[in-house]
Every structure is written in C-alpha cells, then in structure tokens.
Design a protein around this motif. Structure first.
Motif, mmCIF file in Angstrom:
data_model
loop_
_atom_site.group_PDB
_atom_site.id
_atom_site.type_symbol
_atom_site.label_atom_id
_atom_site.label_comp_id
_atom_site.label_asym_id
_atom_site.label_seq_id
_atom_site.Cartn_x
_atom_site.Cartn_y
_atom_site.Cartn_z
ATOM 1 N N SER A 164 0.894 -1.237 0.042
ATOM 2 C CA SER A 164 -0.079 -0.011 -0.138
ATOM 3 C C SER A 164 0.586 1.212 -0.125
ATOM 4 O O SER A 164 0.554 2.274 -0.752
ATOM 5 C CB SER A 164 -0.816 0.016 1.325
ATOM 6 O OG SER A 164 -1.863 -1.020 1.346
ATOM 7 N N ILE A 165 1.779 1.366 1.052
ATOM 8 C CA ILE A 165 2.570 2.448 1.063
ATOM 9 C C ILE A 165 3.962 2.720 0.751
ATOM 10 O O ILE A 165 4.836 3.297 1.002
ATOM 11 C CB ILE A 165 2.297 3.222 2.488
ATOM 12 C CG1 ILE A 165 2.760 2.394 3.464
ATOM 13 C CG2 ILE A 165 0.794 3.521 2.504
ATOM 14 C CD1 ILE A 165 2.660 3.009 5.109
ATOM 15 N N GLY A 166 4.618 1.210 0.649
ATOM 16 C CA GLY A 166 5.861 1.032 0.266
ATOM 17 C C GLY A 166 6.831 1.020 1.610
ATOM 18 O O GLY A 166 8.107 1.259 1.500
ATOM 19 N N VAL A 167 6.270 0.858 2.773
ATOM 20 C CA VAL A 167 7.046 0.943 3.917
ATOM 21 C C VAL A 167 7.156 -0.617 4.580
ATOM 22 O O VAL A 167 6.213 -1.266 4.568
ATOM 23 C CB VAL A 167 6.388 1.921 4.900
ATOM 24 C CG1 VAL A 167 7.029 1.880 6.332
ATOM 25 C CG2 VAL A 167 6.246 3.267 4.406
ATOM 26 N N VAL A 168 8.330 -0.797 4.845
ATOM 27 C CA VAL A 168 8.589 -2.022 5.731
ATOM 28 C C VAL A 168 9.032 -1.626 6.868
ATOM 29 O O VAL A 168 9.718 -0.989 7.131
ATOM 30 C CB VAL A 168 9.827 -2.806 4.798
ATOM 31 C CG1 VAL A 168 10.095 -4.215 5.643
ATOM 32 C CG2 VAL A 168 9.580 -3.083 3.457
ATOM 33 N N PRO A 169 8.376 -2.435 8.082
ATOM 34 C CA PRO A 169 8.721 -2.091 9.391
ATOM 35 C C PRO A 169 9.965 -2.584 9.504
ATOM 36 O O PRO A 169 10.582 -3.630 9.129
ATOM 37 C CB PRO A 169 7.602 -2.878 10.035
ATOM 38 C CG PRO A 169 6.483 -3.214 9.007
ATOM 39 C CD PRO A 169 7.123 -3.272 7.906
ATOM 40 N N GLY A 170 10.724 -1.759 10.504
ATOM 41 C CA GLY A 170 12.201 -2.302 10.721
ATOM 42 C C GLY A 170 12.504 -2.270 12.515
ATOM 43 O O GLY A 170 11.963 -1.403 13.203
ATOM 44 N N LEU A 171 12.975 -3.405 12.681
ATOM 45 C CA LEU A 171 13.631 -3.393 14.092
ATOM 46 C C LEU A 171 15.133 -3.273 14.190
ATOM 47 O O LEU A 171 15.773 -4.111 13.504
ATOM 48 C CB LEU A 171 13.096 -4.832 14.783
ATOM 49 C CG LEU A 171 13.506 -5.081 16.190
ATOM 50 C CD1 LEU A 171 12.945 -3.962 17.014
ATOM 51 C CD2 LEU A 171 13.025 -6.529 16.450
ATOM 52 N N PRO B 223 14.585 6.688 9.538
ATOM 53 C CA PRO B 223 13.200 6.527 9.232
ATOM 54 C C PRO B 223 12.907 5.170 8.835
ATOM 55 O O PRO B 223 11.375 4.918 8.851
ATOM 56 C CB PRO B 223 12.950 7.374 8.136
ATOM 57 C CG PRO B 223 14.125 7.691 7.568
ATOM 58 C CD PRO B 223 15.258 7.541 8.623
ATOM 59 N N SER B 224 13.506 4.343 8.492
ATOM 60 C CA SER B 224 13.367 3.009 8.392
ATOM 61 C C SER B 224 13.481 1.973 9.661
ATOM 62 O O SER B 224 13.101 0.886 9.481
ATOM 63 C CB SER B 224 14.403 2.487 7.154
ATOM 64 O OG SER B 224 15.543 2.670 7.337
ATOM 65 N N VAL B 225 13.802 2.631 10.687
ATOM 66 C CA VAL B 225 13.719 2.035 12.077
ATOM 67 C C VAL B 225 12.426 2.110 12.749
ATOM 68 O O VAL B 225 12.452 3.578 12.913
ATOM 69 C CB VAL B 225 14.909 2.176 12.881
ATOM 70 C CG1 VAL B 225 14.831 1.593 14.388
ATOM 71 C CG2 VAL B 225 16.268 1.600 11.933
#
Lengths: 362, 362
Positions: free
Chosen positions: B97-104, B158-160
């Motif tokens: 949907s929004i091209g974001v992958v959650p990151g830990l 922002p990817s974390v």
C-alpha cells in the motif's frame, strides 16, 4: 481550620464533594459509575445497599456509644497541623540558609465560585507555612493560548516551584493539552504519566506523589501502622486516588487488591484486608460486616447526605459507615477531619520538596 | 521453531532462563529474592516447599495420566504462529500500500554468547514475517558515547520503527542512561516509565505494552477466556512481567491482587483466583492445592531443573506444577510452548504497530 476548609471546599461544589479529589473532572463519572455498580453487587442489605437512611455518625462522638467503639481515631486534622508545622520550619530554614522561598502558582480560569474558594484556601494554606503563592486569573472567555502562556511563564519563573491549573477549565479548552504543558519538575499534583509510571516501577522514584493518596499513607506512617506484609484493599481505581494509593501500598510491601465496579464480591474481598482505603464517593457503602476485626480504615470519601437538623441542611459522611466500623476496626479516619486535611498539607509538602530539589537543598 | 528458540535462549543463559524476560538485568535479583521469600512462607510441603525433587511433567503429555487431566492446554506455540502469520499479512499489505517495511534495530555491545544468540533469534523472527532487521555490534570496550551514538542514529533513521538495546551492557556503562536515549516512539519493549504510567491510568493509552505480559493477555483473548469481572492473581511484581501484567488485567476489569515476597499467605490468596499469572522463576512453586478448581493458569516461568535422562542434563519447568495443576485448572499454558513463544511474537507485533503509527497506516 483545616477541617472547616475542606468542609467549605465541599459545600461549594455543585456536583459532589469528591470533586475536591477529582481535579481531573473526567474521573468524576468513572467514580460515580463505579459506585453504581458496587451498590448493585453488595449483599449486606439487599435491595437497599448502604442507603442514606442508615444513620452513621459522621465524626467520632465521645458521647455516642463510646463503650462499644474499639477503633482508635486517626486524627487527620492534628497530623496535618503537625505536617504544616514541620513545613513551616523547613521553609524558614531554607530561606535562612540559601535565601529561597518555595513558591506555588495557581492558574484560575473563569468565574466558578467553588474554584475561587479552592484557590483561596490553597493560598491561605501557603501563607500559613511561609510558601509564596502566585496566581493568574483569566476570564471565562480567554483563549487556550492565553492559559498556555501563563503556564509556560510559570514554568520559566525561578520563584515558582509548583504549578496547579485549577479544574475544571472552560469547555472550549483542551484540558489535557494545558495540563501537559506544566513542567514535570513543577507538577506538584503528581498526576503526570511519567510520575505514575515511576510510582509503579520498582527501583524508580516519582518526582511527586499525588497529594490525597500520599496523605493516606502519611496517616498510616504517623500512627506507626505497619504496611509491610499486610493485606490491603483499595476501593475505587481512579487515577487520582485509588490507583496511586494501591501503587503506594504495593511499594511499601503490602499485598494489594483493587476493588472496582466490576468486582463481583467486594464485601468478601474487603473482609480479608488488614488495611482498607476507600475512595469511591458512596456514602456509608462499607458496612461493619465488610470489615475484618482489627483492620485499619482510611476513608477518602466526603459525601453530603441530607440532614435537615444540620445548619446547612446536610452533613458529610465517608464511604465507610463510621458508627459500625469503629466497633470492628482497630483504627479509622473520621469524615470530616481524616484524609481531607491531609490533601492540602501534602500539596504544601510537594511544593517544599520541589523547591528543595530545584535548589539542591537538603 | 518458536519453542526451540526460547529453549535455546534459556539454555544459553549463564544465570537463569528468566534472564530472557529480564532484559533489565537489575530485576533478576528482585525476582530471585522474591522467590526465596515465597518459599519460606509456603505451607503446602513444610520444610521442602516445592522442591525440585517433585516430578511435574514439563509439557502436556497425552500418554501421561491423560484421564485425570481436565485442563485445556493453551498452546502458545500455535497462537504465536497464528500471530506471526497475521503480522506477515499486515507487513506485506503495508509494503504494497505505502511501500514501507517495518524495521527493528538491535544494539549489541560486547561478546556475550547468550546475547548474540538472542539477537540472532530476533533477527530470524523478523525475517520470517518480513520485518527488516538492523543491527549494530560494538566491542566490549566501546564507550558509552559510541553506544549512545548508535541509539540516536536509529532514533533518526526513518526505516527503523523499533529499537532494542540488548542487555546486559558492559559494566562500565550507565544502562539507564542508554535506555533513556531510545525514542519513546520506538521503545518497542514498552518499559519506559511514561508507557507504564499510561498503562496504569484509566483513559490513557500506552504506546507499547511490554511483550511478555502482552503475550499472556493475548493467550487469554485467543482462547476466549473472559477477564472482566474475574479475580486474578499475579505472582511476582517485576517491572518486566508481574507489574505490567497486573495493570493489563486491571485494564480489562479483573479484580487483581499481586503476590510477592512479603505476602504472608500466597497459597490462600492464589486459591481465590479465577486467573493466575505466575512470573517468579521458581520451579513448580504453585502446587495443585494452590489452585481453585476451574482456574486458568498462565505460567511465565521457564526454569531449568536437573534431569540426567534429558539430552542436555536438564529440562525446563514452569513456576506451576503442571502435573498437579492440569487436574484442577480449566486451562493451562505448558512450559515450554506456552508464554515463551508469545514474547517474540509480541515484539514483532509492537514493531508493526510502531511502523503503522509512524506512517499513519490503518
């Protein structure tokens, strides 16, 4: 004086005397709701619950069935006086040593008479111990920005060590937003979630402990009532009294149960407790049969009940049926004159603590 | 896989399997101390307490006195798998949907093998659901400033969406200082006092709920076990499990009592509970006689006991004597395979929640 001050606070409230403890007005409803549920579930007097028709003495009366009363009266008025005297000494020691006078600021918005009375009483209490009081009064139609500006200016003012925003605020304002603006170092109410979190956590220390629950525990301490290892029941789970009172008892190694509107057997659970703190705002709800012999009772409720023989047409009673309880308990706070006077004393204590911390004064 | 992962976590610990839940290492001692006191006060088997010589089955065994077992087994391994499958779907929906992958992100300092294993397992778990994992490894002799720099850089990245600092840290570092540096929006452990405060307060919502207690409640939900109106006992008051578990139960309208080292009659109080969550790290402490018939039991303890017939010379048991409990309770979590697998599942869930919140994705 402290007792009549609380009395005045209560009588000037339009809703309930518990408004005094419910500065976050959103909790009033929760407490009320809670009480309704508890009444439904009580079995002591089926169909009637602890109705207002039951006459319990609202204060320890030496002439009234004295021979049957076992309980020691926990005299909050006297303890509050002692605490204020101690604060007076500390305030003057601080002034002499480092030239700093603790300061408490109150922001009052609108024209509510009850709010004005509360603020006046806090001001008087400050004066009586040598704490400097500051006040900003804003009109009912002032903007949120104006209120925020006052709060921020007190945040920056080095002579102010505690800030209270008198609630309720006019309905066009975002209460949470304004309260969140108070610097955590000056939030002498101790209701900030960060303070509550620290209160809940082992190994952490809150900056401030909320005044009413702090007053309850202070009464137990001053009467040398052991908390460690005791079973304790807190009736009511408000953010302002019940929940922090439970956290404080837990910190002192009591085994704590919180009773609330959804509790199915409040009487049975309460009857197991060595210490009971009741804060629901339901007159005479806790009956003699709820109480374990020898228990210690702290009654936070200040409830008006109609009494045409009283000068004002009503009198104040607690959540606990005093007349029955004092025959079973080992110690009990009267209403008025129990927890009530402690609340303002603890507010003064928090203000002193804040000033000492800010100025690193031991 | 999840179960063996927990098993590996435990076996690689030098101190106690509960270290897995004790990422704030200062609590290990508290739990241990608590257990010691509880043993002193138990009366079920005077002089012996729940000694290790009592053989309780550490997992549900269909061939073992099956006819007597009444309790439904709460299969944490299966629920954790379901949760991870749901997370996988959500992660991929978010990406599409929004091209974001959650990151830990995990910060690992020093050469402890157990810490390295934990971090590897978390990484694997992330990969299995499509969460991106980030890692910084720093030497044992690195400075506090270097660790802080890593944390701050993840705060800004922002990817974390979630940051874990693997504990324990080398002794020359101020753990509290480093943990406090983690942005509250990315503190997926949920141990920040602000989160705990919000958890305690009615009408407030924490950003994150600590993983293990969240896993306990999730198991109750998934098995449609009603919490509202029930009496619940939490055994153990650690900041990481017991205390937040009690707050969660309270939020769901249970009447909650926390039992701890200073509680004088733990058996008696526990026997009143409809729901028991035990988190003390004491093998087989809660005996059959402690349990009300039909109670629901959530066992957070993962304790090694010597067993020369086992491949590694020990086996894992819970705080609750499984063999006795399953004849009295209506439902019980096994050890291993109960709460254990839920902890990492909830960490993934918190990371997903964080990413959704940061990107305002429903």
């Amino acid at each position: 004086m402290a007792s009549s001050m609380i009395f005045t606070d209560c009588s000037s409230s339009t809703a309930s005397p518990l408004i005094h403890f419910n500065r976050r007005s959103s909790n009033t409803f929760l407490l009320r709701q809670c009480v309704g549920q508890l009444r439904l579930r009580t079995t002591t007097a089926p169909g009637r619950g602890c109705s207002l028709s039951i006459r319990c003495s609202s204060s320890p009366n030496p002439s009234n069935s004295d021979s049957e009363a076992l309980a020691k009266v926990i005299d909050g008025k006297a303890v509050a006086k002692t605490v204020r005297d101690e604060i007076t000494i500390e305030v003057s020691r601080m002034k002499e040593s480092i030239g700093v006078v603790p300061g408490l600021a109150v922001v009052l918005v609108g024209d509510r008479k009850d709010s004005a009375t509360y603020v006046r009483n806090k001001k008087k209490a400050c004066e009586s111990v040598g704490i400097k009081s500051f006040e900003v009064r804003l009109g009912e139609d002032s903007s949120e920005e104006e209120v925020l500006k006052s709060v921020l200016s007190f945040n920056d003012d080095p002579s102010v060590h505690g800030i209270l925003v008198q609630l309720p605020l006019p309905s066009h304002m975002d209460e949470q937003n304004i309260l969140n603006a108070v610097s955590i170092e000056k939030d002498v109410d101790g209701f900030h979630p960060l303070n509550i979190g620290r209160l809940a956590m082992r190994g952490r220390e809150p900056l401030f402990v909320p005044c009413t629950p702090k007053g309850c525990i202070e009464l137990l301490h001053r009467y040398n009532i052991e908390i460690k290892g005791k079973t304790a029941v807190v009736i009511g789970r408000s953010n302002i009294v019940g929940m922090p009172a439970a956290l404080l008892l837990q910190r002192e190694d009591a085994t704590v149960t919180i009773i609330h509107s959804r509790t199915k057997n409040p009487e049975e659970i309460t009857r197991e407790a060595d210490i009971i703190i009741s804060a629901v705002g339901q007159p005479n709800m806790v009956r003699g049969s709820w109480i374990k012999p020898g228990a210690v009772l702290i009654d936070v409720g200040i409830n008006p009940v109609e009494d045409l023989s009283a000068p004002r047409g009503y009198r104040l009673v607690g959540d606990i049926c005093y007349e029955e309880a004092c025959k079973v308990a080992s110690a009990i706070t009267p209403v008025p004159g129990g927890v009530g006077p402690m609340t303002i004393a603890m507010l003064l204590s928090n203000t002193l603590t804040s000033a000492k911390r800010i100025h690193n004064f031991q």
